[in-house]
Enzyme design. Structure first.
Site, PDB file in Angstrom:
ATOM      1  N   ILE A 105       9.449   1.452   4.432  1.00  0.00           N
ATOM      2  CA  ILE A 105       8.199   1.599   3.691  1.00  0.00           C
ATOM      3  C   ILE A 105       8.552   2.092   2.290  1.00  0.00           C
ATOM      4  O   ILE A 105       8.968   3.237   2.114  1.00  0.00           O
ATOM      5  CB  ILE A 105       7.232   2.594   4.374  1.00  0.00           C
ATOM      6  CG1 ILE A 105       7.147   2.330   5.879  1.00  0.00           C
ATOM      7  CG2 ILE A 105       5.867   2.554   3.713  1.00  0.00           C
ATOM      8  CD1 ILE A 105       6.699   0.963   6.273  1.00  0.00           C
ATOM      9  N   SER A 106       8.395   1.220   1.291  1.00  0.00           N
ATOM     10  CA  SER A 106       8.748   1.579  -0.078  1.00  0.00           C
ATOM     11  C   SER A 106       7.485   1.769  -0.924  1.00  0.00           C
ATOM     12  O   SER A 106       6.382   1.882  -0.380  1.00  0.00           O
ATOM     13  CB  SER A 106       9.674   0.518  -0.677  1.00  0.00           C
ATOM     14  OG  SER A 106      10.218   0.975  -1.910  1.00  0.00           O
ATOM     15  N   GLY A 163      -6.810   8.537   0.440  1.00  0.00           N
ATOM     16  CA  GLY A 163      -6.930   9.600   1.429  1.00  0.00           C
ATOM     17  C   GLY A 163      -5.639  10.080   2.024  1.00  0.00           C
ATOM     18  O   GLY A 163      -5.666  10.890   2.947  1.00  0.00           O
ATOM     19  N   ASN A 180      -0.653   3.136  -4.072  1.00  0.00           N
ATOM     20  CA  ASN A 180      -1.288   4.311  -3.483  1.00  0.00           C
ATOM     21  C   ASN A 180      -2.236   3.931  -2.362  1.00  0.00           C
ATOM     22  O   ASN A 180      -2.843   2.864  -2.378  1.00  0.00           O
ATOM     23  CB  ASN A 180      -2.074   5.069  -4.562  1.00  0.00           C
ATOM     24  CG  ASN A 180      -1.181   5.582  -5.666  1.00  0.00           C
ATOM     25  OD1 ASN A 180      -0.562   6.621  -5.550  1.00  0.00           O
ATOM     26  ND2 ASN A 180      -1.106   4.828  -6.756  1.00  0.00           N
ATOM     27  N   LYS A 235       6.457   2.743  -7.166  1.00  0.00           N
ATOM     28  CA  LYS A 235       7.179   3.621  -8.095  1.00  0.00           C
ATOM     29  C   LYS A 235       8.677   3.325  -8.130  1.00  0.00           C
ATOM     30  O   LYS A 235       9.400   3.854  -8.988  1.00  0.00           O
ATOM     31  CB  LYS A 235       6.915   5.080  -7.737  1.00  0.00           C
ATOM     32  CG  LYS A 235       5.455   5.467  -7.970  1.00  0.00           C
ATOM     33  CD  LYS A 235       5.081   6.756  -7.302  1.00  0.00           C
ATOM     34  CE  LYS A 235       3.601   7.030  -7.507  1.00  0.00           C
ATOM     35  NZ  LYS A 235       2.728   6.000  -6.880  1.00  0.00           N
TER      36      LYS A 235
END
Length: 636
Positions: free
Chosen positions: A407-408, A451, A448, A411
């Site tokens: 999971i990258s 939550g 992003n 950024k």
């Protein structure tokens, strides 16, 4: 009152009504036969002699056909069909019985037909009239006047629920809807008053107290438009859940909720190849690192629904691991799973887990991700994001795993911060291992999520709850957003379609200005930015960029068989030297906390790593209502 006794009384009253209607229909049939005039005495005698048989037969049929299962208050088309069937069957039996008894002497042939029609009328009419009176009783002295946006299925259910509500807390004054065929029509007697753009004028004209958004299938763009119209009226507004969350297919007033920021920033529901996902994950041992985190825990939930043979959870946070364990025990009592309190940088601990569990598919979600904090926590970032990824990915190769999914983050593209640089190194580690191992290494890169722990949405919520101010780093800063469930579903889809070595880029839609996010969250709380709650611009934090990117300019995005997943191909952000040697040197520097050496090695590995000067800030500013409007006009 006893509900059973209440229901018994209701059934008795309904049955008594129908028994009374039988002789009324029988005698009225004779009366109609003789043109509403005097019935000859011999026919009167025949009708009265036959009546006991008619009563017994027809009453028995009514009961057997279940005419008293339904409630008059909710009489509908199925009840009408049941009445017709019972009337037809009963009339046929009556004719047969009277033929056997007296060869239907002195019973005109038209009487059974008239009797059948009158039964349907006298049984169905009072039921439908009763429902209509209950649903349309007027009580103008109480209840909020409601305008419903959307005259479709959801709007119709809301109106029906309001009309049935005994408290009369809401009065449906009308609808607004954009479909031309609905203009001028009515739904349960409630008129469609116009199109949505006329909403402000209609609210004033009809003296509306509350707006209800009944458009569960609306896209985020449509929701933003409707919310802006509702905000312009100055009236409170509520919405029904999204279509995918309306599991029962019913909509009621109790399901109404305030509009959330997810409604405005979310996108169209993701269409997934669930059969392919289940085939790829079911009957396999699946391991998730960072299983107690925001992304990791949602991945665990989604994977559990795919019924793996075993689910292995790894996290170094005791409470987070406990919380997801309790959730799985409650929601998936038959799921076979184990949990391990292990740090991904603990080589011995990882090796013990792999030896005992023999996972086949790995989702590596464990990572440090808070950008400003990691700027002065270089050793922790290297240890978790680089060493942790290397150890887990190497264990996957060593123990013969089938797939490894990293999971990258966006950024990692042109990294301007420690977090992005360490994640770019993690990507390189996996791409290198894919060339050397039978295990297939897949990277999924996205922005992003709404939550997630440490994200801007919970921060803004707390600031608004405390009365402000809401702090935004820069007026022009923008980010990509998606919901956590959507991100995790796409990660699972990418894991299934990947052949190894790919960097999958999730379609994040259009970037959103954080300023817009702050303004909308303030408005959704019922307050106005610049008046009730101010917005302060505090300048970019260490490591922050104004804009994020999902891929390098030199990378080509190639479509996959899923429309929201693409593959980044090319030489973007190449690690210049051999990753293995540099990673080893980086870890040695981290072991002795040599920050200068760690920074130099990262710069050597990532020549495109050019941290933006932290001095790029704007003066602290309190935004006014006029400033907000000026900026919105400029954006438009």
């Amino acid at each position: 009152m006893n509900p059973l006794l209440d229901r018994l009384r209701s059934r008795t009253a309904a049955f008594s009504h129908d028994l009374i209607m039988i002789p009324v229909a029988w005698i009225a049939a004779y009366w109609l036969r003789f043109n509403l005039g005097r019935i000859p005495p011999e026919f009167v005698d025949s009708a009265l002699n036959s009546l006991p048989w008619v009563l017994v037969i027809q009453g028995t049929v009514f009961w057997l056909f279940g005419l008293y299962r339904g409630v008059w208050r909710f009489a509908s088309l199925p009840d009408l069909v049941r009445i017709v069937k019972a009337a037809v069957a009963g009339t046929v039996l009556v004719v047969v019985a009277l033929f056997i008894l007296n060869r239907t002497e002195l019973i005109p042939r038209s009487v059974p037909v008239l009797f059948l029609g009158l039964q349907v009328l006298l049984l169905a009419g009072p039921r439908l009239l009763y429902r209509w009176m209950k649903d349309h009783r007027l009580n103008l002295s109480s209840g909020q006047r409601v305008l419903i946006v959307g005259a479709g299925r959801a709007g119709e259910m809301l109106v029906r629920d309001m009309l049935r509500d005994a408290s009369r807390a809401y009065f449906p004054a009308g609808f607004v809807d954009d479909k031309p065929r609905r203009q001028g029509s009515e739904v349960h007697g409630v008129p469609v008053l116009g199109r949505t753009e006329a909403l402000p004028e209609i609210v004033v004209r009809e003296d509306i107290d509350l707006l209800m958004l009944a458009v569960p299938s609306a896209t985020a763009k449509e929701m933003r438009r409707l919310v802006e119209l509702c905000e312009g009226t100055g009236r409170p507004f509520r919405t029904v859940p999204e279509l995918r969350n309306l599991m029962t297919g019913q909509v009621s007033i109790s399901q109404l909720r305030p509009v959330s920021i997810e409604d405005l920033l979310g996108r169209d529901p993701v269409s997934l190849d669930w059969e392919g996902i289940r085939a790829g994950l079911s009957a396999r041992a699946v391991l998730v690192t960072g299983a107690g985190g925001s992304i990791g825990s949602e991945l665990v939930r989604q994977i559990a629904a795919a019924v793996p043979s075993r689910l292995i959870l790894i996290d170094n946070g005791e409470y987070n691991l406990y919380r997801i364990e309790m959730e799985l025990l409650e929601r998936y009592p038959n799921l076979c799973f184990t949990r391990h309190l292990v740090d991904v940088a603990d080589a011995a601990g990882l090796d013990a887990v792999f030896a005992a569990e023999r996972p086949q598919i790995i989702f590596h979600a464990a990572a440090y991700k808070h950008v400003p904090m990691l700027e002065d926590q270089l050793r922790a970032a290297v240890r978790n994001n680089v060493t942790g990824t290397r150890l887990v990915s190497e264990a996957a190769a060593r123990w013969g795993c089938e797939r490894f999914v990293l999971i990258s983050t966006d950024k990692a593209v042109h990294p301007a911060n420690v977090m992005g640089a360490t994640k770019r190194v993690a990507e390189a580690i996996c791409q290198t291992l894919d060339q050397e191992s039978v295990c297939r290494y897949i990277t999924v890169r996205f922005g992003n999520v709404l939550g997630s722990a440490g994200s801007v949405v919970p921060l803004f919520s707390r600031q608004i709850e405390h009365g402000g101010p809401v702090t935004v780093t820069h007026p022009d800063i923008e980010r990509f957003f998606m919901t956590i469930p959507e991100a995790c579903q796409l990660i699972m889809q990418a894991a299934v379609i990947g052949d190894g070595g790919e960097i999958f880029v999730l379609d994040m839609g259009e970037p959103v200005k954080i300023r817009y996010l702050a303004e909308q969250m303030i408005r959704l709380s019922g307050r106005e930015p610049g008046e009730d709650i101010s917005i302060h611009y505090i300048g970019l934090r260490p490591g922050e960029k104004l804009y994020e990117e999902l891929f390098y300019d030199s990378e080509d995005l190639v479509a996959t068989r899923h429309p929201k997943i693409r593959v980044a191909r090319g030489s973007g952000g190449l690690i210049t030297a051999a990753p293995g040697e540099n990673v080893a040197a980086l870890e040695q520097a981290a072991a002795v906390d040599d920050r200068a050496a760690m920074a130099n090695i990262l710069r050597a590995m990532l020549p495109e790593w050019h941290p933006e000067p932290h001095g790029q800030t704007v003066s602290t500013e309190t935004v006014s209502t006029e400033a907000v409007q000026d900026r919105r006009n400029a954006d438009a």
